[in-house]
Design an enzyme around this catalytic site. Structure first.
Site, short mmCIF file in Angstrom:
data_model
loop_
_atom_site.label_atom_id
_atom_site.label_comp_id
_atom_site.label_asym_id
_atom_site.label_seq_id
_atom_site.Cartn_x
_atom_site.Cartn_y
_atom_site.Cartn_z
CD GLU A 1 -54.20 35.28 -56.80
OE1 GLU A 1 -55.39 34.99 -56.57
OE2 GLU A 1 -53.36 34.43 -57.16
CG HIS B 1 -50.23 19.93 -60.21
ND1 HIS B 1 -48.88 20.07 -60.03
CD2 HIS B 1 -50.74 21.19 -60.24
CE1 HIS B 1 -48.58 21.36 -59.96
NE2 HIS B 1 -49.68 22.06 -60.08
CG HIS C 1 -59.14 34.28 -58.47
ND1 HIS C 1 -59.88 33.38 -59.23
CD2 HIS C 1 -57.84 33.87 -58.59
CE1 HIS C 1 -59.06 32.47 -59.75
NE2 HIS C 1 -57.82 32.76 -59.38
#
Length: 241
Positions: A27, A159, A30
């Site tokens: 993370e 998905h 990101h």
């Protein structure tokens, strides 16, 4: 970032599992792409507007540092004694990374190809049912684990039917290819060569982390790496070379 980490237990503080550490690094990738963007238009700044093929590149790239011992030694210490992570435990982390890697690669390529077949070639009411397509693709990419009679995995493949990955599931594996190839740029100059790592890191910052969705990801990646991504580094990292 708001993360769901392991809570404190009794008199012990919150101690992260290795998987949670990987998630934190992921993370952070990101976050870096958002914080270091040089794009002024919000819709294409940071991770905004980046094609799904490449949006996980910075995050999965960061995970590689969890398997670099000098990096781990900077933060992984016993909460009471201050002792760094023993070599034998770190070796186990390296081994679990490659355990079953071949089967996982087959699984992901199988799912990716199945997704593409269903969204680009399948003809409702044609000669093949969706389950025929599933068996045909599985026979090529996952012959060791063919669907059994009555298998209805497709009805739960959220998905590609309810999660937004329609015709894009392949990006999971492609992002792994790009992130491993990008990390290889640092390996090639030597992870212990601080000056060279800084140089490559600045180039990564000025391309992948700063150009956002305003440029085609293939052009952004080539500006950083000087070439197209290849699966060589991923195969090596997974012990499959």
């Amino acid at each position: 970032m708001t993360c769901n980490g392991s809570p404190p237990v009794g008199d012990m503080p919150s101690l992260m599992t290795f998987r949670e550490v990987e998630t934190l690094f992921h993370e952070t990738g990101h976050g870096l792409q958002h914080m270091l963007t040089k794009v002024d238009v919000g819709d294409t700044a940071g991770i905004n507007g980046v094609e799904w093929d490449a949006v996980e590149l910075p995050s999965q790239f960061m995970e590689n540092f969890c398997y670099d011992k000098p990096t781990v030694d900077r933060f992984a210490r016993h909460w009471e004694t201050g002792e760094s992570l023993p070599d034998e435990l770190f070796d186990k982390l390296l081994k679990q990374r490659t355990f079953g890697a071949g089967m996982m690669a087959c699984r992901q390529t199988y799912f990716g190809q199945l997704d593409l077949e269903l969204h680009s070639k399948f003809i409702p009411g044609g000669e093949e049912t969706i389950f025929d397509v599933q068996k045909r693709v599985a026979a090529k990419y996952s012959p060791h684990m063919l669907p059994v009679e009555g298998d209805r995995f497709l009805t739960a493949f959220n998905h590609i039917f309810a999660g937004g990955y329609a015709a894009g599931y392949y990006s999971y594996k492609w992002a792994e290819v790009m992130s491993a190839d990008a990390f290889a740029a640092f390996e090639e100059v030597g992870l212990d060569n601080e000056d060279e790592v800084k140089r490559v890191g600045r180039k990564f910052r000025d391309t992948v982390l700063s150009l956002g969705g305003g440029s085609h990801p293939a052009d952004v990646y080539k500006a950083f790496r000087g070439k197209k991504a290849t699966p060589d580094a991923l195969l090596r990292h997974n012990g499959l070379d």
